[in-house]
Design a protein around this motif. Structure first.
Motif, PDB file in Angstrom:
ATOM      1  N   MET B 169       0.728  -1.315   0.047  1.00 30.21           N
ATOM      2  CA  MET B 169       0.120   0.197   0.003  1.00 30.21           C
ATOM      3  C   MET B 169       0.917   1.251  -0.005  1.00 30.21           C
ATOM      4  SD  MET B 169      -2.776  -1.403  -0.436  1.00 30.21           S
ATOM      5  CE  MET B 169      -4.041  -2.651  -0.058  1.00 30.21           C
ATOM      6  N   THR B 170       1.774   1.147   0.557  1.00 32.67           N
ATOM      7  CA  THR B 170       3.074   2.426   0.656  1.00 32.67           C
ATOM      8  C   THR B 170       3.512   2.515  -0.854  1.00 32.67           C
ATOM      9  OG1 THR B 170       3.556   1.885   2.934  1.00 32.67           O
ATOM     10  CG2 THR B 170       5.108   3.396   1.928  1.00 32.67           C
ATOM     11  N   LEU B 171       3.940   1.401  -1.259  1.00 27.13           N
ATOM     12  CA  LEU B 171       4.293   1.643  -2.873  1.00 27.13           C
ATOM     13  C   LEU B 171       3.179   2.297  -3.770  1.00 27.13           C
ATOM     14  CD1 LEU B 171       5.997  -1.773  -3.901  1.00 27.13           C
ATOM     15  CD2 LEU B 171       6.733   0.544  -4.370  1.00 27.13           C
ATOM     16  N   SER B 172       2.173   1.907  -3.314  1.00 27.26           N
ATOM     17  CA  SER B 172       0.832   2.299  -4.266  1.00 27.26           C
ATOM     18  C   SER B 172       0.708   3.786  -3.666  1.00 27.26           C
ATOM     19  CB  SER B 172      -0.319   1.686  -3.793  1.00 27.26           C
ATOM     20  OG  SER B 172      -1.671   2.409  -4.077  1.00 27.26           O
ATOM     21  N   LEU B 173       0.756   3.931  -2.691  1.00 26.95           N
ATOM     22  CA  LEU B 173       0.589   5.525  -2.414  1.00 26.95           C
ATOM     23  C   LEU B 173       1.826   6.514  -2.995  1.00 26.95           C
ATOM     24  CD1 LEU B 173      -0.117   7.811  -0.149  1.00 26.95           C
ATOM     25  CD2 LEU B 173       1.830   7.362   0.790  1.00 26.95           C
ATOM     26  N   LEU B 174       2.957   5.811  -2.883  1.00 27.21           N
ATOM     27  CA  LEU B 174       4.224   6.645  -3.692  1.00 27.21           C
ATOM     28  C   LEU B 174       3.859   6.852  -5.244  1.00 27.21           C
ATOM     29  CD1 LEU B 174       7.127   5.096  -1.981  1.00 27.21           C
ATOM     30  CD2 LEU B 174       6.142   7.269  -1.608  1.00 27.21           C
ATOM     31  N   HIS B 175       3.371   5.715  -5.735  1.00 23.02           N
ATOM     32  CA  HIS B 175       2.774   5.845  -7.054  1.00 23.02           C
ATOM     33  C   HIS B 175       1.749   6.600  -7.431  1.00 23.02           C
ATOM     34  CE1 HIS B 175       5.822   3.156  -9.009  1.00 23.02           C
ATOM     35  NE2 HIS B 175       5.628   2.097  -8.245  1.00 23.02           N
ATOM     36  N   SER B 176       0.799   6.711  -6.359  1.00 30.21           N
ATOM     37  CA  SER B 176      -0.126   7.644  -6.647  1.00 30.21           C
ATOM     38  C   SER B 176       0.355   9.058  -6.630  1.00 30.21           C
ATOM     39  CB  SER B 176      -1.118   7.492  -5.639  1.00 30.21           C
ATOM     40  OG  SER B 176      -1.900   6.440  -5.816  1.00 30.21           O
ATOM     41  N   ILE B 177       1.115   9.430  -5.735  1.00 29.52           N
ATOM     42  CA  ILE B 177       1.765  10.905  -5.617  1.00 29.52           C
ATOM     43  C   ILE B 177       2.345  11.324  -7.060  1.00 29.52           C
ATOM     44  CG2 ILE B 177       3.297  12.288  -4.447  1.00 29.52           C
ATOM     45  CD1 ILE B 177       3.046  10.743  -1.932  1.00 29.52           C
ATOM     46  N   ARG B 178       3.191  10.146  -7.502  1.00 28.14           N
ATOM     47  CA  ARG B 178       3.743  10.524  -8.783  1.00 28.14           C
ATOM     48  C   ARG B 178       2.779  10.576 -10.009  1.00 28.14           C
ATOM     49  NH1 ARG B 178       9.244   7.088  -9.138  1.00 28.14           N
ATOM     50  NH2 ARG B 178       9.459   8.415 -11.104  1.00 28.14           N
ATOM     51  N   THR B 179       1.635   9.906  -9.858  1.00 28.86           N
ATOM     52  CA  THR B 179       0.393  10.178 -10.955  1.00 28.86           C
ATOM     53  C   THR B 179      -0.024  11.548 -10.823  1.00 28.86           C
ATOM     54  OG1 THR B 179      -0.063   7.817 -10.421  1.00 28.86           O
ATOM     55  CG2 THR B 179      -1.811   9.041 -11.675  1.00 28.86           C
ATOM     56  N   LEU B 180      -0.029  11.940  -9.851  1.00 25.83           N
ATOM     57  CA  LEU B 180      -0.578  13.296  -9.572  1.00 25.83           C
ATOM     58  C   LEU B 180       0.264  14.339 -10.012  1.00 25.83           C
ATOM     59  CD1 LEU B 180      -2.844  13.663  -6.217  1.00 25.83           C
ATOM     60  CD2 LEU B 180      -3.333  13.401  -8.466  1.00 25.83           C
ATOM     61  N   ARG B 181       1.672  14.120  -9.914  1.00 26.07           N
ATOM     62  CA  ARG B 181       2.739  15.095 -10.245  1.00 26.07           C
ATOM     63  C   ARG B 181       2.652  15.101 -11.648  1.00 26.07           C
ATOM     64  NH1 ARG B 181       7.036  14.577  -6.330  1.00 26.07           N
ATOM     65  NH2 ARG B 181       6.597  16.402  -4.634  1.00 26.07           N
ATOM     66  N   ASN B 182       2.916  14.107 -12.385  1.00 30.17           N
ATOM     67  CA  ASN B 182       3.241  14.029 -13.913  1.00 30.17           C
ATOM     68  C   ASN B 182       2.112  13.167 -14.619  1.00 30.17           C
ATOM     69  OD1 ASN B 182       3.850  11.593 -13.113  1.00 30.17           O
ATOM     70  ND2 ASN B 182       6.217  12.012 -13.234  1.00 30.17           N
ATOM     71  N   ASN B 183       1.110  12.968 -14.244  1.00 27.48           N
ATOM     72  CA  ASN B 183      -0.062  12.297 -15.161  1.00 27.48           C
ATOM     73  C   ASN B 183       0.374  11.233 -16.076  1.00 27.48           C
ATOM     74  OD1 ASN B 183      -2.704  13.497 -14.677  1.00 27.48           O
ATOM     75  ND2 ASN B 183      -1.975  15.246 -15.821  1.00 27.48           N
ATOM     76  N   ASP B 184       1.316  10.638 -15.327  1.00 23.87           N
ATOM     77  CA  ASP B 184       1.820   9.309 -15.939  1.00 23.87           C
ATOM     78  C   ASP B 184       0.793   8.058 -15.639  1.00 23.87           C
ATOM     79  OD1 ASP B 184       3.220   7.568 -17.164  1.00 23.87           O
ATOM     80  OD2 ASP B 184       5.315   7.887 -16.346  1.00 23.87           O
ATOM     81  N   LEU B 185       0.530   7.547 -16.846  1.00 30.59           N
ATOM     82  CA  LEU B 185      -0.397   6.407 -16.630  1.00 30.59           C
ATOM     83  C   LEU B 185       0.489   4.852 -16.168  1.00 30.59           C
ATOM     84  CD1 LEU B 185      -3.051   6.756 -19.391  1.00 30.59           C
ATOM     85  CD2 LEU B 185      -3.278   6.976 -17.005  1.00 30.59           C
ATOM     86  N   GLU B 186       1.771   5.140 -16.366  1.00 31.32           N
ATOM     87  CA  GLU B 186       2.602   3.982 -15.866  1.00 31.32           C
ATOM     88  C   GLU B 186       2.509   3.834 -14.537  1.00 31.32           C
ATOM     89  OE1 GLU B 186       3.784   1.474 -17.430  1.00 31.32           O
ATOM     90  OE2 GLU B 186       4.893   0.737 -15.666  1.00 31.32           O
ATOM     91  N   HIS B 187       2.647   5.196 -13.824  1.00 36.37           N
ATOM     92  CA  HIS B 187       2.431   5.103 -12.271  1.00 36.37           C
ATOM     93  C   HIS B 187       0.888   4.719 -11.836  1.00 36.37           C
ATOM     94  CE1 HIS B 187       6.196   6.467 -11.675  1.00 36.37           C
ATOM     95  NE2 HIS B 187       6.187   7.470 -12.410  1.00 36.37           N
TER      96      HIS B 187
END
Lengths: 79, 339, 223
Positions: B169-187
């Protein structure tokens, strides 16, 4: 009537108590103590089984997912 | 294979955990007594042991009551796990409760607060039969805790599920933050893969915990903050998946899901880490319960527990990367309709 | 963050509510009828724990009912209007504050009707100050959490149903600690005991408001 109900209730309570005391004394002869002898090892076996089944379930789903992807890939290849 | 070393490590660690965790014997212990009350006078008690070898030598037994000792007048081993002890209990023990101590095969076995002594008094003349003997370092074995017994091994198969879930879940959180940052669907794909893998471990944790609770605390479910927290976390992440399912545009979906994920994670952490500490819990280390780290998690348990956590976390990460890669291919197939 | 803008937005919310009086009346009616149903169900007799739990559940549903409106009611035109004129951070702050205010009014009202119907017997040796503080802190927390959830649900274009699914689990830590604080206040625990929970509630409020403040602009970005 009221008296009757009262009697009924006391009998019921007494019966319940009797069952309870009976249950506690009839609890498997502790000297045999199969429970303690096995030391609840069956719980451990059950837990490990659950974990393995969970992983197997996961593999199964991943398998199906990949099969779906493969199918789509093959279709595209043909097209 | 070079980059896959950690996967092999995870499997090897779990192999070690299964072998050592299941094969190591429990330390000998006293588990059951035929009496729980010792009035003054002659009393006969049958003591059930677990993993004991009473017949291997002549066991000594005594009562310990506030630094006073009452020696058994007789201790006969009937079987390796059954000892018949006779006490001549004097009047006037200082405490209400006495410990039962049995010394057998060079090991001191204690049943704490074993008996209730109805006649309490100013104390007795010390018999002096029972010198408190220091245990020599025992062999490699797990402690035998009351109620737990062999299920102490579940420590390696239940608790790491929650560790792995938290990690994913922590990994998921980090990727969610990065999703918001740069709108990258990979994250975004990474975040949802981590959540669904984490949910697998959450369910495993719930089921194994329920089984374990049934066989130690006696119920499938209790109103325990830890348990309620676990259930709430599972619900939160199921809601996350529902949210994803209800939005079709993937750009919007990635953002909404990321926002919910961050919000949920913050409150989940709060729930998991702080709330149980505020209230009593049946779980060790919380409320009035002794912590595993104090004496339950002795160094023998530790040598298996830490590898178990590491192994499960590695295997969980592996499952997550598999899911993530599959999603990536899926997205690629979706994107190019006629490549 | 501009207080003037927040004030302006708050006034806007209030004007909207005054326009849609039926909605406000609906919320009030909801609280009163929920209390009445509780009264009928409990047959007027409720001891402390049940009294407290029932009260919080009524409050929770009232919060869902009221706060769901905060984003669902705005149409595309209003959205565009706010979007071009206001800073999203001010929008969310204003809405959370407005929601907290509404919750305060609603919870005091439900407390009043609740005591009226179900009696004040459980309050006899309670610390009412503590209890009201728990009600205020809990209501504010509900407002902060559910306003953001309402925004997410309305963006997902799937109104109240999704809001319930998303909201219930996420509000659970708050609800449980509020219930606990309320129960302690009812027994008449000293401040040193209940204070821990109240402080804790306040902390959750702060976390929720901060997160809403940080995350909302990302939600606001487009439709």
């Amino acid at each position: 009537m009221r008296n009757h109900l009262h009697k009924l209730a006391t009998t019921a309570v007494a019966a319940l108590l009797a069952v309870r005391t009976f249950a506690s004394s009839a609890a498997p002869d502790w000297l045999e103590e199969t429970f303690y002898r096995s030391g609840k090892i069956n719980t451990v076996i059950a837990v490990v089984t659950v974990v393995l089944l969970g992983l197997a379930f996961w593999m199964f789903r991943s398998d199906r997912r990949l099969a779906r992807l493969e199918k789509r890939m093959n279709e595209r290849h043909k097209a | 294979m070079k980059s896959g070393w950690w996967k092999a490590l995870g499997v090897l660690l779990l192999l070690y955990v299964v072998i050592v965790g299941l094969r190591t014997p429990l330390a000998p212990a006293l588990v059951h007594l035929s009496e729980d009350k010792l009035p003054p006078g002659r009393n006969e008690v049958v003591v059930a042991g677990y993993n004991t070898r009473f017949t291997a030598d002549a066991p000594q037994a005594w009562l310990q009551n506030d630094a006073q000792f009452v020696c058994a007048t007789a201790a006969t081993a009937e079987r390796d796990d059954r000892l018949r002890v006779v006490f001549d209990v004097p009047d006037g023990l200082r405490r209400d409760l006495s410990h039962l101590v049995v010394r057998s095969n060079g090991r001191t076995l204690v049943f704490h607060d074993a008996f209730w002594n109805p006649a309490k008094g100013a104390g007795i003349a010390n018999a002096g039969c029972a010198p408190p003997v220091e245990d020599t370092a025992g062999p490699f074995e797990f402690p035998d805790r009351s109620v737990l017994y062999e299920t102490i091994r579940n420590l390696f198969f239940h608790v790491p599920m929650w560790f792995t879930m938290m990690w994913l879940m922590t990994l998921s959180l980090l990727h969610s933050i990065r999703t918001l940052r740069n709108n990258d669907l990979e994250h975004d794909r990474a975040a949802v893969s981590a959540v669904s893998t984490g949910l697998l471990f959450a369910f495993l944790g719930l089921i194994t915990g329920s089984l374990w609770a049934r066989n130690t605390w006696g119920t499938w479910w209790t109103s325990d903050p830890q348990l309620n927290g676990a259930a709430a976390v599972t619900l939160i992440y199921l809601a996350y998946l529902v949210l994803r399912g209800s939005v079709n545009e993937f750009d919007k979906r990635s953002r909404l899901a990321a926002i919910y994920n961050i919000f949920a994670y913050a409150l989940m952490i709060v729930f998991f880490l702080v709330l149980p500490r505020l209230t009593d819990s049946l779980h060790p280390g919380k409320g009035g319960n002794p912590a595993f780290s104090q004496y339950d998690l002795d160094h023998h348990l530790r040598t298996v527990f830490y590898p178990a956590v590491a192994g499960w976390v590695l295997v969980g990460t592996w499952l997550y990367t598999l899911r993530r890669r599959a999603r990536r291919i899926e997205a690629w197939l979706d994107e190019e309709p006629s490549a | 963050m501009r207080p003037a803008e927040i004030l302006h937005l708050l006034r806007l919310e209030l004007r909207l509510d005054l326009h849609q009086r039926h909605a406000v009346g609906g919320s009030l009616l909801y609280v009163v009828s929920a209390v009445f149903v509780a009264y009928q169900a409990m047959q007027g007799r409720a001891e402390g724990t049940a009294w407290n739990a029932l009260f919080w559940i009524i409050l929770l549903f009232a919060a869902f009912n009221t706060l769901a409106r905060s984003f669902q009611r705005e149409d595309a035109g209003q959205h565009l209007y706010l979007y071009t004129l206001a800073d999203p951070r001010n929008v969310i702050l204003a809405r959370v504050i407005y929601g907290a205010g509404t919750m305060l009014v609603l919870s005091l009202l439900s407390f009043g009707t609740y005591v009226l119907f179900l009696g004040h017997a459980p309050l006899n040796d309670a610390n009412v100050g503590q209890y009201l503080l728990a009600v205020v802190a809990g209501g504010t927390g509900f407002a902060a959490v559910l306003t953001l959830v309402s925004a997410i649900a309305s963006r997902a274009g799937n109104g109240v149903g999704l809001m319930a699914v998303l909201g219930f689990p996420i509000v659970l830590p708050l609800l449980l600690s509020a219930i606990k604080a309320g129960r302690l206040a009812l027994i008449g625990m000293p401040w040193t005991v209940t204070g821990k929970y109240l402080l804790w509630l306040g902390l959750v409020d702060v976390i929720a408001v901060t997160l809403a403040w940080v995350l909302f602009p990302y939600l606001w970005r487009d439709r």
